[in-house]
Enzyme design. Sequence first.
Site, PDB file in Angstrom:
ATOM      1  N   GLY A  76       0.826  -1.195   0.000  1.00 27.17           N
ATOM      2  CA  GLY A  76       0.000   0.000   0.000  1.00 27.17           C
ATOM      3  C   GLY A  76       0.856   1.239   0.000  1.00 27.17           C
ATOM      4  N   ASP A  83      -4.417  10.500  13.096  1.00 23.83           N
ATOM      5  CA  ASP A  83      -5.046  10.148  11.826  1.00 23.83           C
ATOM      6  C   ASP A  83      -5.960   8.933  11.968  1.00 23.83           C
ATOM      7  OD1 ASP A  83      -5.494  10.621   9.142  1.00 23.83           O
ATOM      8  OD2 ASP A  83      -3.725   9.512   8.469  1.00 23.83           O
TER       9      ASP A  83
END
Length: 154
Positions: A20, A137
């Site tokens: 990713g 986050d």
Amino acid sequence: MKLQPGQLIENKYRIARQNGEGGLGAVYEATNTLIGRRVATKVLHTAAAEKPGVKRRFEREAHAAAQFGSAHIVDVLDRGRLPTEQPFMVMEFLEGEDLEQHIKSQQRLSLIQASRIVLQVLEELAHAHDASIVHRDIKPPNIFLTRSKTGGLD
């Protein structure tokens, strides 16, 4: 610097493939060649590493996560720097999917499943806050679901 399959980092982590990529870095599947363990290696992008404070924050994150030790937070096993000075961290390899992928594939979560996920996230955030760690986050792509030994999602 993008890592390539077969590339060896610090003479012990062989890159298998990229898993990713985000705005700050990329995650690769790798193998610790010394012990044969499959790991995930997160590397900070060169451009991100050049921003003031980002490299230091990344390294602090690796150090804090390695000290934390929790059932619902990925274990950080090692950290280092590439020859380009990009920092990287080595984590346990998890099998599963992130919450965003899971919601897209399931269309909706049951109340029980959603409650279980939220409670685990809140429990770990409370532990992190107790240790003066602030996760900046929290969002579905950053919440990873794995199968527990009983077959349920954790």
